[in-house]
Design a protein around this motif. Structure first.
Motif, short mmCIF file in Angstrom:
data_model
loop_
_atom_site.label_atom_id
_atom_site.label_comp_id
_atom_site.label_asym_id
_atom_site.label_seq_id
_atom_site.Cartn_x
_atom_site.Cartn_y
_atom_site.Cartn_z
N ARG A 189 6.65 -4.99 17.98
CA ARG A 189 6.57 -3.53 18.09
C ARG A 189 6.22 -3.07 19.50
NH1 ARG A 189 2.79 -3.62 13.46
NH2 ARG A 189 1.33 -2.59 14.86
N ARG A 190 5.73 -3.97 20.33
CA ARG A 190 5.14 -3.54 21.62
C ARG A 190 6.13 -2.83 22.51
NH1 ARG A 190 2.08 -9.22 22.13
NH2 ARG A 190 0.27 -8.72 20.82
N GLY A 191 7.36 -3.33 22.56
CA GLY A 191 8.34 -2.74 23.46
C GLY A 191 8.66 -1.30 23.11
N PHE A 192 9.04 -1.05 21.86
CA PHE A 192 9.41 0.32 21.51
C PHE A 192 8.19 1.24 21.46
CE2 PHE A 192 8.43 -0.62 16.99
CZ PHE A 192 7.94 0.59 16.55
N GLU A 193 7.02 0.69 21.14
CA GLU A 193 5.82 1.53 21.14
C GLU A 193 5.48 1.99 22.55
OE1 GLU A 193 3.55 -0.10 17.10
OE2 GLU A 193 2.91 -0.85 19.07
N SER B 75 16.21 6.01 0.19
CA SER B 75 15.70 7.38 0.18
C SER B 75 14.61 7.50 1.23
CB SER B 75 15.13 7.75 -1.19
OG SER B 75 13.84 7.19 -1.36
N LYS B 76 14.10 8.70 1.40
CA LYS B 76 13.02 8.95 2.36
C LYS B 76 11.75 8.19 2.01
CE LYS B 76 12.04 13.41 0.10
NZ LYS B 76 10.87 13.09 -0.70
N LYS B 77 11.66 7.67 0.81
CA LYS B 77 10.48 6.90 0.41
C LYS B 77 10.49 5.48 0.98
CE LYS B 77 9.06 10.31 -2.17
NZ LYS B 77 7.95 11.17 -1.70
N THR B 78 11.66 5.01 1.40
CA THR B 78 11.78 3.64 1.89
C THR B 78 11.61 3.61 3.40
OG1 THR B 78 14.21 3.92 1.91
CG2 THR B 78 13.24 2.88 -0.02
N ILE B 79 10.37 3.75 3.83
CA ILE B 79 10.05 3.77 5.26
C ILE B 79 9.65 2.36 5.69
CG2 ILE B 79 8.66 4.85 7.06
CD1 ILE B 79 8.05 7.10 5.16
N LYS B 80 10.23 1.89 6.77
CA LYS B 80 9.90 0.58 7.28
C LYS B 80 8.45 0.53 7.76
CE LYS B 80 13.68 -1.83 6.82
NZ LYS B 80 13.69 -3.08 6.02
N LYS B 81 7.81 -0.63 7.60
CA LYS B 81 6.41 -0.78 7.99
C LYS B 81 6.20 -0.55 9.47
CE LYS B 81 5.19 -4.01 4.26
NZ LYS B 81 4.73 -5.39 3.94
N PHE B 82 7.18 -0.95 10.29
CA PHE B 82 7.01 -0.76 11.73
C PHE B 82 7.05 0.72 12.12
CE2 PHE B 82 11.42 -2.46 11.12
CZ PHE B 82 12.15 -1.31 11.40
N VAL B 83 7.61 1.56 11.25
CA VAL B 83 7.57 3.00 11.48
C VAL B 83 6.25 3.58 10.98
CG1 VAL B 83 8.67 5.21 10.95
CG2 VAL B 83 10.09 3.20 11.41
N MET C 44 0.84 -1.20 0.00
CA MET C 44 0.00 0.00 0.00
C MET C 44 0.88 1.25 0.00
SD MET C 44 -2.92 1.16 2.74
CE MET C 44 -1.74 1.21 4.09
N THR C 45 0.57 2.19 -0.86
CA THR C 45 1.32 3.44 -0.95
C THR C 45 0.61 4.52 -0.14
OG1 THR C 45 2.12 2.87 -3.16
CG2 THR C 45 2.24 5.18 -2.51
N ILE C 46 1.34 5.18 0.70
CA ILE C 46 0.81 6.28 1.49
C ILE C 46 1.43 7.58 0.99
CG2 ILE C 46 0.57 7.28 3.79
CD1 ILE C 46 0.75 4.48 4.94
N THR C 47 0.60 8.54 0.67
CA THR C 47 1.08 9.81 0.14
C THR C 47 1.36 10.77 1.28
OG1 THR C 47 -0.24 9.52 -1.86
CG2 THR C 47 0.55 11.75 -1.38
N PRO C 48 2.53 11.41 1.29
CA PRO C 48 2.82 12.35 2.37
C PRO C 48 1.91 13.57 2.30
CG PRO C 48 4.54 12.41 0.69
CD PRO C 48 3.67 11.25 0.36
N ASP C 49 1.63 14.13 3.46
CA ASP C 49 0.83 15.36 3.53
C ASP C 49 1.64 16.56 3.08
OD1 ASP C 49 -1.84 14.59 5.11
OD2 ASP C 49 -0.16 13.47 5.95
N ILE C 50 2.93 16.56 3.39
CA ILE C 50 3.85 17.58 2.90
C ILE C 50 4.98 16.84 2.22
CG2 ILE C 50 5.44 19.44 3.51
CD1 ILE C 50 2.79 18.63 6.00
#
Length: 276
Positions: A257-261, A48-56, A1-7
């Motif tokens: 993810r629970r620990g860092f969240e 690049s900034k487009k390669t964001i990990k899913k856990f982020v 799924m592609t998410i478009t940045p707001d800015i």
């Protein structure tokens, strides 16, 4: 799924002829908890900034804004340029927080692999004022972040170079440092690029994750930084993940993810230590 940045493609500074850009993603229908300043991995030579990990990205649904930050790759610039750019990005976020509805007093640095190194350096050196940036127009703003989460990052480049035998001038670390043709040429630059070098008692709280089966970046990197922070009485959690490899997809799973969240939720539930 592609998410478009707001800015998208906001220019936070320039280096040589390169415009340095970041994207901002804002949470929907939920009060903003804080801002995640995310640095991508790729050995400082790809990504690049487009390669964001899913856990982020999963943190958007939990109320966190995400600032995905580009920085100069090692074929365009050598250290300390990348560290200087990381600081400039945080200053820009604070300078523009009102315009973009960002919680400037609750910024958490995150990164994986080389991005973990970037975020780790920012978190350690940002609290000390070391390695100043080129004039970016936002020098009056603090670059200190309120917490750091790092996945399988590089925190001591001296140790990484010691594993580089026989000396390989094309290794990712050497290409980042741009330090010539021998280990002796690299020693000082390796120390200056290592987050452990800048660790002090003023560092923000830290959460480190690292797989015990990581064949690319040994988990001793995270263990060493954690030990140093413990000596300094800085709050730090080291989560060693049995059998996880470098970039292990299991980090995307909810249980992982629970620990860092929980860690970032606790940090952002009130104005964090050292927030400007």
């Amino acid at each position: 799924m592609t998410i478009t940045p707001d800015i998208a493609d906001a220019v936070y500074a320039t280096y040589a002829d390169e415009a340095l850009k970041l994207d901002i993603y804002l949470p929907r229908g939920i009060e903003q908890r804080g801002v995640i300043a995310y640095f991508f991995g790729g050995g400082w030579q790809s990504g690049s900034k487009k390669t964001i990990k899913k856990f982020v990205l999963a943190q958007l649904q939990r109320g966190y804004a995400i600032a995905a930050i580009d920085y100069s790759l090692s074929d365009k610039a050598h250290w300390p340029v990348q560290g200087q750019q990381a600081k400039a990005a945080i200053r820009w976020l604070r300078a523009n927080a009102g315009t973009h509805n960002l919680a400037a007093d609750r910024i958490i640095a995150m990164g994986n692999s080389a991005g973990g190194h970037m975020a780790g350096f920012l978190s350690m050196a940002g609290a000390t004022g070391n390695i100043e940036f080129i004039e970016s127009g936002n020098k009056q703003y603090s670059e200190q972040v309120q917490g750091f989460v790092g996945w399988y990052g590089v925190y001591d480049l001296t140790e990484m170079l010691s594993r580089n035998e026989p000396f390989n001038p094309t290794s990712p670390e050497v290409k980042l440092l741009g330090c010539g043709q021998s280990p002796s040429d690299c020693a000082a630059k390796a120390r200056s690029a290592s987050p452990t070098t800048y660790a002090t008692s003023t560092a923000p709280p830290v959460y480190l994750l690292h797989g015990t089966a990581d064949g690319m970046v040994p988990f001793s990197q995270s263990r060493q930084l954690a030990a140093r922070l413990q000596q300094l009485q800085v709050p730090v959690t080291l989560e060693l993940n049995p059998g996880y490899q470098h970039g292990d997809p299991r980090y995307d799973d909810a249980p992982a993810r629970r620990g860092f969240e929980s860690f970032i939720d606790n940090l952002t539930s009130a104005k964090a230590k050292g927030a400007p």
